[in-house]
Scaffold this active site. Structure first.
Site, PDB file in Angstrom:
ATOM      1  N   LYS A  22      -3.486   6.162  18.919  1.00 55.86           N
ATOM      2  CA  LYS A  22      -2.943   4.792  18.846  1.00 55.86           C
ATOM      3  C   LYS A  22      -1.994   4.646  17.662  1.00 55.86           C
ATOM      4  O   LYS A  22      -0.908   4.087  17.796  1.00 55.86           O
ATOM      5  CB  LYS A  22      -4.103   3.791  18.690  1.00 55.86           C
ATOM      6  CG  LYS A  22      -3.632   2.395  18.304  1.00 55.86           C
ATOM      7  CD  LYS A  22      -4.777   1.468  17.933  1.00 55.86           C
ATOM      8  CE  LYS A  22      -5.270   1.580  16.521  1.00 55.86           C
ATOM      9  NZ  LYS A  22      -4.783   0.609  15.541  1.00 55.86           N
ATOM     10  N   ASN A  23      -2.421   5.151  16.492  1.00 56.22           N
ATOM     11  CA  ASN A  23      -1.609   4.912  15.297  1.00 56.22           C
ATOM     12  C   ASN A  23      -0.371   5.803  15.225  1.00 56.22           C
ATOM     13  O   ASN A  23       0.466   5.628  14.335  1.00 56.22           O
ATOM     14  CB  ASN A  23      -2.458   5.036  14.027  1.00 56.22           C
ATOM     15  CG  ASN A  23      -3.377   3.834  13.870  1.00 56.22           C
ATOM     16  OD1 ASN A  23      -3.224   2.836  14.582  1.00 56.22           O
ATOM     17  ND2 ASN A  23      -4.325   3.920  12.955  1.00 56.22           N
ATOM     18  N   PRO A 122      -0.576  -6.520   1.944  1.00 54.65           N
ATOM     19  CA  PRO A 122       0.799  -6.900   1.601  1.00 54.65           C
ATOM     20  C   PRO A 122       1.832  -5.975   2.254  1.00 54.65           C
ATOM     21  O   PRO A 122       1.488  -4.889   2.725  1.00 54.65           O
ATOM     22  CB  PRO A 122       0.827  -6.758   0.083  1.00 54.65           C
ATOM     23  CG  PRO A 122      -0.300  -5.859  -0.268  1.00 54.65           C
ATOM     24  CD  PRO A 122      -1.321  -5.962   0.820  1.00 54.65           C
TER      25      PRO A 122
HETATM   26  C1  EPZ Z   1      -2.196   2.141   8.677  1.00 54.83           C
HETATM   27  O1  EPZ Z   1      -2.081   0.783   8.244  1.00 54.83           O
HETATM   28  C2  EPZ Z   1      -3.089   2.131   9.897  1.00 54.83           C
HETATM   29  N1  EPZ Z   1      -2.507   1.280  10.928  1.00 54.83           N
HETATM   30  C3  EPZ Z   1      -4.484   1.618   9.534  1.00 54.83           C
HETATM   31  O2  EPZ Z   1      -5.309   1.742  10.672  1.00 54.83           O
HETATM   32  C4  EPZ Z   1      -5.055   2.491   8.409  1.00 54.83           C
HETATM   33  O3  EPZ Z   1      -6.282   1.974   8.000  1.00 54.83           O
HETATM   34  C5  EPZ Z   1      -4.087   2.524   7.221  1.00 54.83           C
HETATM   35  O4  EPZ Z   1      -2.771   2.959   7.665  1.00 54.83           O
HETATM   36  C6  EPZ Z   1      -4.523   3.464   6.113  1.00 54.83           C
HETATM   37  O5  EPZ Z   1      -4.676   4.749   6.620  1.00 54.83           O
HETATM   38  C7  EPZ Z   1      -1.603   1.777  11.776  1.00 54.83           C
HETATM   39  O6  EPZ Z   1      -1.187   2.915  11.681  1.00 54.83           O
HETATM   40  C8  EPZ Z   1      -1.138   0.889  12.864  1.00 54.83           C
HETATM   41  P1  EPZ Z   1      -1.058   1.189   4.470  1.00 54.83           P
HETATM   42  P2  EPZ Z   1      -0.978   0.402   7.145  1.00 54.83           P
HETATM   43  O7  EPZ Z   1       0.237   0.471   4.320  1.00 54.83           O
HETATM   44  O8  EPZ Z   1       0.147   1.354   7.239  1.00 54.83           O
HETATM   45  C9  EPZ Z   1      -1.449  -1.164   0.366  1.00 54.83           C
HETATM   46  C10 EPZ Z   1      -6.840   1.006  12.309  1.00 54.83           C
HETATM   47  O9  EPZ Z   1      -8.025   0.643  12.223  1.00 54.83           O
HETATM   48  N2  EPZ Z   1      -0.096  -1.667   0.627  1.00 54.83           N
HETATM   49  O10 EPZ Z   1      -1.037   2.669   4.445  1.00 54.83           O
HETATM   50  O11 EPZ Z   1      -0.701  -1.034   7.291  1.00 54.83           O
HETATM   51  C11 EPZ Z   1      -2.478  -1.652   1.363  1.00 54.83           C
HETATM   52  O12 EPZ Z   1      -2.951  -2.941   1.042  1.00 54.83           O
HETATM   53  C12 EPZ Z   1      -5.838   0.546  11.276  1.00 54.83           C
HETATM   54  O13 EPZ Z   1      -6.413   1.744  13.213  1.00 54.83           O
HETATM   55  C13 EPZ Z   1       0.561  -2.387  -0.349  1.00 54.83           C
HETATM   56  O14 EPZ Z   1       0.036  -2.635  -1.448  1.00 54.83           O
HETATM   57  O15 EPZ Z   1      -1.761   0.675   5.806  1.00 54.83           O
HETATM   58  C14 EPZ Z   1      -3.533  -0.573   1.278  1.00 54.83           C
HETATM   59  O16 EPZ Z   1      -4.341  -0.785   0.149  1.00 54.83           O
HETATM   60  C15 EPZ Z   1      -6.389  -0.497  10.362  1.00 54.83           C
HETATM   61  N3  EPZ Z   1       1.832  -2.839  -0.085  1.00 54.83           N
HETATM   62  C16 EPZ Z   1      -2.708   0.693   1.051  1.00 54.83           C
HETATM   63  O17 EPZ Z   1      -1.444   0.244   0.554  1.00 54.83           O
HETATM   64  C17 EPZ Z   1       2.472  -2.576   1.086  1.00 54.83           C
HETATM   65  O18 EPZ Z   1       3.631  -2.986   1.257  1.00 54.83           O
HETATM   66  C18 EPZ Z   1      -2.478   1.525   2.284  1.00 54.83           C
HETATM   67  O19 EPZ Z   1      -2.068   0.686   3.368  1.00 54.83           O
HETATM   68  C19 EPZ Z   1       1.800  -1.819   2.064  1.00 54.83           C
HETATM   69  C20 EPZ Z   1       0.510  -1.381   1.803  1.00 54.83           C
END
Ligand code: EPZ
Length: 449
Positions: A22-23, A122
């Site tokens: 999915k991801n 965020p």
């Molecule tokens: C992806 O989300 C996945 N979603 C998530 O899977 C997964 O949990 C996550 O990566 C971490 O592996 C998809 O691929 C659709 P991040 P994403 O940006 O990319 C912080 C599931 O259950 N951050 O890597 O949105 C954030 O808060 C889902 O399938 C910022 O601070 O996650 C987090 O602490 C849920 N600023 C960390 O970075 C930003 O602009 C990593 O988040 C972006 C993120």
């Protein structure tokens, strides 16, 4: 609303084929906005999130059609560049449309995604990345508006994508996709190394993009004038595979996983071996598409787990492993370093008799001899998967409510688990409740009435 009724305590046995990721599918789908030629993706799972993404892309002028597990996407109109709130709010991965839209059309408007059940999420790093490519980014009436510089084309730049909890996965996907059509060279530092990023880079390369280094923290992209269509099979879903492994850990048994991306699961298999669960490769020439055997017959041992960016232990498997470890023979410690609030499953597991104590981003788990079935509530996708894992191992009946959360990321998981011998069925929660009330009412009626 659908629920799962699970009667736990049966060891799992048989074979399960892992579906497409999915991801990986979601960012690869948004890449179709970068070209006016058709892009076909294969092994696309039949999930609510995929349907939502199709709906969003249709609004943005990208038509899609399914033929079995193949999904063909074709951008036929480029006048609508506004991703509206009522679609964006259903799925945070909508943010992935921003980079491709601004790169191809010179302008994008996307409703600002809110927080969600797994905590604050965020998008500041995504926006920082687009600014580094020359985009002017503003917030207007709740929408993120990104405009390419004069001439309508982004320009290459150096972009650092690290945040307080590591690199961002969808942020890396966004900037990587946007940079393919930018003028000149882009260097992404502290890029996410997840296999889904490698898969996106492979699709973009098939479309004519010039990318080096995907899968490592530095990715270099030399922008091209245009991209073409492509045809690609998705990588298998490492989180689905890991969820089935956690289910075997909790319920015991002997299961063969086919099409299993073992190469992307080393942190999880390392912990499983430690917990007394054997994961044995049986064959396959591609380390991302192996056949393997997952077996637990002896007692489950406790473990320490800290979630980390790939190749560390994935946050998307934390809830399922917490559920399994609640039955381990001793104390476990699980620390969440990606989404420190992602613990909604803990309270529900405690209702089943799990002994857990949470302090900040850490849960200390004292393993119990057995969990006891109970009505419980799913709150987000992976927490729900954790509750199903617990239900499979618990004594008696567990009813997991609100399984629409789990349907977002697992294709009819109850059918796959039932094929492995689990006693699990999908029910209509309202009907089940009415039935229960009727039985209770009959049992309190005085004799002779
Ligand atoms: C992806 O989300 C996945 N979603 C998530 O899977 C997964 O949990 C996550 O990566 C971490 O592996 C998809 O691929 C659709 P991040 P994403 O940006 O990319 C912080 C599931 O259950 N951050 O890597 O949105 C954030 O808060 C889902 O399938 C910022 O601070 O996650 C987090 O602490 C849920 N600023 C960390 O970075 C930003 O602009 C990593 O988040 C972006 C993120």
């Amino acid at each position: 609303m659908d629920a799962f009724r699970i009667t736990g305590g049966r060891a799992l046995s048989g074979a399960h084929r892992v579906g497409g990721a999915k991801n990986a599918a979601l960012p690869l789908m948004t890449a179709a906005l970068l070209t006016d030629e058709p892009v076909t993706l294969r092994d696309v799972p039949d999930l609510a999130d995929i349907a939502n993404m199709q709906r969003l892309l249709r609004e943005l002028g990208c038509e899609s059609s399914r033929d079995g597990d193949a999904l063909t996407l074709h951008t036929v109109a480029s006048d609508a560049s506004h991703a509206r709130y009522d679609i964006v709010r259903t799925m945070r991965a909508s943010i992935g449309a921003l980079g491709p839209l601004v790169a191809r059309r010179g302008e994008a408007r996307l409703s600002m995604p809110g927080g969600c059940a797994i905590g604050e999420r965020p998008v500041d790093i995504h926006l920082r990345g687009l600014r580094a490519l020359g985009a002017r980014v503003t917030l207007e009436e709740g929408d993120i508006v990104a405009r390419a510089p004069e001439g309508g084309r982004l320009r290459g730049g150096r972009v650092f994508l690290g945040g307080p909890n590591g690199p961002t996965v969808l942020g890396t996907a966004n900037i990587l996709a946007a940079a393919t059509l930018a003028q000149g060279r882009t260097i992404i530092e502290n890029a996410a190394c997840e296999p889904e990023i490698v898969d996106l880079a492979a699709l973009l390369t098939d479309m004519g993009a010039r990318i080096r280094g995907a899968g490592a923290p530095r990715i270099t992209i030399d922008g091209v004038e245009r991209l073409t269509g492509a045809d690609r099979r998705l990588i298998p879903d490492r989180i689905e595979a890991g969820t089935f492994m956690a289910a075997v850990a909790a319920a015991g048994g002997d299961v063969v996983l086919e099409n299993c991306p073992l190469d992307a699961l080393m942190a999880a298999t390392d912990r499983l071996e430690h917990m007394g669960v054997e994961v044995t490769p049986l064959g396959g020439s591609d380390p991302m598409r192996m056949t393997c055997r997952v077996r637990r017959e002896g007692p489950l041992r406790p473990a320490q787990i800290t979630t980390q960016p790939h190749p560390g232990f994935p946050t998307d498997l934390q809830a399922q492993f917490v559920a399994a470890l609640s039955l381990a023979d001793g104390n476990s410690v699980v620390t969440e370093r990606i989404f420190p609030e992602r613990f909604l499953h803990v309270a529900e597991l405690s209702r089943m008799g799990a002994q857990m104590f949470r302090q900040g981003p850490t849960v200390v788990i004292s393993g119990v001899r057995e969990l006891v079935g109970a009505p419980i509530m799913a709150s987000d996708l992976r927490a729900s998967a954790g509750l199903v894992v617990a239900g499979l191992a618990a004594r008696g009946e567990t009813v997991v409510h609100r399984v629409y959360h789990i349907d977002r990321g697992y294709s009819r998981i109850e059918e796959s688990l039932a094929r492995l011998g689990a006693d699990i069925e999908r029910i209509d929660a309202e009907e089940a409740r009415a039935e229960r009330l009727a039985v209770a009412a009959r049992s309190v009626q005085p004799a002779g009435v």
